[in-house]
Design a protein around this motif. Structure first.
Motif, PDB file in Angstrom:
ATOM      1  N   PRO A  97       3.612  41.616  -3.070  1.00 44.90           N
ATOM      2  CA  PRO A  97       3.862  40.622  -4.124  1.00 44.90           C
ATOM      3  C   PRO A  97       3.145  40.982  -5.422  1.00 44.90           C
ATOM      4  O   PRO A  97       2.073  41.610  -5.416  1.00 44.90           O
ATOM      5  N   ALA A  98       3.739  40.582  -6.537  1.00 44.18           N
ATOM      6  CA  ALA A  98       3.172  40.906  -7.845  1.00 44.18           C
ATOM      7  C   ALA A  98       1.767  40.332  -8.003  1.00 44.18           C
ATOM      8  O   ALA A  98       0.844  41.014  -8.461  1.00 44.18           O
ATOM      9  N   GLY A 148       0.296  38.532   7.925  1.00 38.86           N
ATOM     10  CA  GLY A 148       0.952  37.391   8.532  1.00 38.86           C
ATOM     11  C   GLY A 148       2.162  36.912   7.765  1.00 38.86           C
ATOM     12  O   GLY A 148       2.901  36.053   8.245  1.00 38.86           O
ATOM     13  N   SER A 149       2.382  37.467   6.536  1.00 39.20           N
ATOM     14  CA  SER A 149       3.485  36.947   5.724  1.00 39.20           C
ATOM     15  C   SER A 149       4.355  38.018   5.094  1.00 39.20           C
ATOM     16  O   SER A 149       5.401  37.704   4.531  1.00 39.20           O
ATOM     17  N   GLY A 150       3.949  39.281   5.143  1.00 41.42           N
ATOM     18  CA  GLY A 150       4.717  40.312   4.459  1.00 41.42           C
ATOM     19  C   GLY A 150       4.442  41.688   5.028  1.00 41.42           C
ATOM     20  O   GLY A 150       3.636  41.851   5.948  1.00 41.42           O
ATOM     21  N   PRO A 151       5.111  42.725   4.491  1.00 46.96           N
ATOM     22  CA  PRO A 151       4.947  44.088   4.998  1.00 46.96           C
ATOM     23  C   PRO A 151       3.612  44.692   4.600  1.00 46.96           C
ATOM     24  O   PRO A 151       3.201  44.610   3.440  1.00 46.96           O
ATOM     25  N   LEU A 152       2.936  45.288   5.583  1.00 48.64           N
ATOM     26  CA  LEU A 152       1.640  45.906   5.301  1.00 48.64           C
ATOM     27  C   LEU A 152       1.781  47.257   4.622  1.00 48.64           C
ATOM     28  O   LEU A 152       0.842  47.727   3.989  1.00 48.64           O
ATOM     29  N   ALA A 153       2.961  47.905   4.744  1.00 55.93           N
ATOM     30  CA  ALA A 153       3.146  49.228   4.136  1.00 55.93           C
ATOM     31  C   ALA A 153       2.977  49.154   2.618  1.00 55.93           C
ATOM     32  O   ALA A 153       2.279  49.977   2.017  1.00 55.93           O
ATOM     33  N   GLY A 154       3.609  48.170   1.986  1.00 54.95           N
ATOM     34  CA  GLY A 154       3.479  48.020   0.545  1.00 54.95           C
ATOM     35  C   GLY A 154       2.046  47.711   0.141  1.00 54.95           C
ATOM     36  O   GLY A 154       1.537  48.245  -0.854  1.00 54.95           O
ATOM     37  N   MET A 262      -1.737  36.465 -10.958  1.00 60.78           N
ATOM     38  CA  MET A 262      -1.374  35.533  -9.887  1.00 60.78           C
ATOM     39  C   MET A 262      -0.724  34.266 -10.444  1.00 60.78           C
ATOM     40  O   MET A 262       0.247  33.754  -9.874  1.00 60.78           O
ATOM     41  N   SER A 263      -1.235  33.757 -11.562  1.00 59.04           N
ATOM     42  CA  SER A 263      -0.659  32.525 -12.117  1.00 59.04           C
ATOM     43  C   SER A 263       0.737  32.775 -12.671  1.00 59.04           C
ATOM     44  O   SER A 263       1.636  31.941 -12.495  1.00 59.04           O
ATOM     45  N   GLY A 270       7.773  32.272  -8.488  1.00 61.22           N
ATOM     46  CA  GLY A 270       7.672  31.301  -7.404  1.00 61.22           C
ATOM     47  C   GLY A 270       6.819  31.763  -6.244  1.00 61.22           C
ATOM     48  O   GLY A 270       6.971  31.254  -5.124  1.00 61.22           O
ATOM     49  N   GLU A 271       5.898  32.708  -6.479  1.00 63.12           N
ATOM     50  CA  GLU A 271       5.033  33.181  -5.395  1.00 63.12           C
ATOM     51  C   GLU A 271       4.004  32.105  -5.045  1.00 63.12           C
ATOM     52  O   GLU A 271       3.321  31.574  -5.923  1.00 63.12           O
ATOM     53  N   SER A 272       3.893  31.810  -3.782  1.00 65.98           N
ATOM     54  CA  SER A 272       2.899  30.838  -3.342  1.00 65.98           C
ATOM     55  C   SER A 272       1.566  31.537  -3.112  1.00 65.98           C
ATOM     56  O   SER A 272       1.521  32.731  -2.799  1.00 65.98           O
ATOM     57  N   VAL A 273       0.498  30.801  -3.289  1.00 66.38           N
ATOM     58  CA  VAL A 273      -0.848  31.342  -3.070  1.00 66.38           C
ATOM     59  C   VAL A 273      -1.486  30.542  -1.943  1.00 66.38           C
ATOM     60  O   VAL A 273      -1.835  29.376  -2.105  1.00 66.38           O
ATOM     61  N   SER A 274      -1.626  31.169  -0.791  1.00 66.76           N
ATOM     62  CA  SER A 274      -2.174  30.498   0.383  1.00 66.76           C
ATOM     63  C   SER A 274      -3.686  30.320   0.239  1.00 66.76           C
ATOM     64  O   SER A 274      -4.332  31.009  -0.554  1.00 66.76           O
TER      65      SER A 274
END
Length: 320
Positions: A97-98, A148-154, A262-263, A270-274
């Motif tokens: 994610p960006a 837990g939410s996305g690809p670790l390769a990136g 991040m903001s 629309g990226e969420s921040v856990s």
């Protein structure tokens, strides 16, 4: 009669200079969102090549000849331009994610200190070692969250990009360019052909040609932003500030890059921040602050900001 030595630069930034430092951090932070948009239009390696081509032309004809030896221009161009940005763009294309990328890339400060110790003998102090440990703990928390939410390769490629950025910072320190903008423009000429060749080999001529044929206003605007706004303006303004103020007064503003990254990713993508990612952000920013701002006997002052940046980095540039 003029004094033998110029008066020391003021430690405090004038309001206009402070505003400029914040603006550069915002430009580098938003750059990660722009990269994300650009990856919808171009394959990552081709995108990176076009970025450097646009950054180099026509600026290379306006800044004068290189002011350092060619070995440093080529070295930084390959390590920062080909390796760092190639890995960053590819990592984001694979799903990093960006906002997270703008944050994780700041660990380059830790790798810069490690490489400086190995290559330059610049021994870190205890506070710096503590900062490195805190920042690496933040990377671990971010990895757990991303796993837990996305690809670790990136995610792994973005960390590899931070490693390359740290190496390029040490090369830049050795080069000691007297003009940051001149150095950045000439270094931008180096990655273009290697990235184009890699794109043809790994991404394929069909995909590259399709992207170029489909070039539209958004694609052009993205290239202009990552090349001229983040590189030419961003690094030129950052170098201008560093020539007028102590690095200790300017460097802390690079910590705003992931805040803007991040903001803006949350606002525009629309990226969420856990909660876990907020924890990672606190650890990383705190660790980077301890590592980069702790007093040292032999300070390694990087003119490369974190982000997206060619340069900080930074998706590009503290940018690139």
């Amino acid at each position: 009669m003029s004094p033998a030595h110029p008066a020391p630069a003021p430690a405090r930034l004038a309001p206009s200079h402070l505003a400029l430092a914040v603006l550069v951090a915002a430009v580098w932070g938003v750059n990660f969102v722009v990269i994300e948009i650009g990856l919808d239009h171009f394959p990552p390696l081709l995108f990176s090549a076009l970025r450097f081509l646009a950054a180099a032309l026509p600026a290379v004809f306006l800044v004068g000849p290189p002011k350092v030896a060619w070995k440093w221009v080529v070295g930084v161009g390959l390590v920062l331009g080909v390796a760092k940005f190639g890995l960053l763009f590819t990592g984001m294309d694979l799903g990093a994610p960006a906002g997270l990328s703008s944050l994780v890339l700041q660990v380059q400060t830790v790798f810069t200190a490690l490489f400086a110790f190995v290559a330059l003998g610049e021994r870190p102090r205890r506070l710096q070692v503590l900062g490195m440990a805190v920042a690496l703990a933040g990377i671990g928390v971010a990895a757990v969250d991303e796993g837990g939410s996305g690809p670790l390769a990136g995610f792994a490629l973005v960390i590899a990009a931070a490693v390359c950025w740290g190496a390029s910072n040490v090369l830049t320190r050795k080069a000691a360019p007297p003009d940051a903008l001149n150095f950045m423009v000439w270094a931008s000429t180096v990655p273009v052909l290697p990235l184009l060749v890699l794109s043809l080999l790994l991404e394929g001529p069909e995909r590259d040609l399709a992207a170029l044929r489909g070039l539209d206003g958004t694609g052009i605007a993205v290239i202009v932003y990552v090349a001229w706004i983040t590189t030419v303006f961003g690094f030129g303004a950052w170098g201008w500030l560093l020539r007028r103020h102590p690095a200790s007064s300017v460097a802390p503003f690079s910590l705003l890059v992931p805040v803007f990254g991040m903001s803006s990713a949350a606002l525009f993508l629309g990226e969420s921040v856990s909660p876990l990612r907020w924890c990672a952000a606190a650890l990383l920013v705190g660790g980077v602050a301890l590592t980069s701002l702790a007093p040292r006997r032999n300070p390694l002052v990087s003119t490369e900001p974190p982000a997206v940046s060619f340069p900080r980095p930074t998706g590009e540039e503290r940018p690139a």
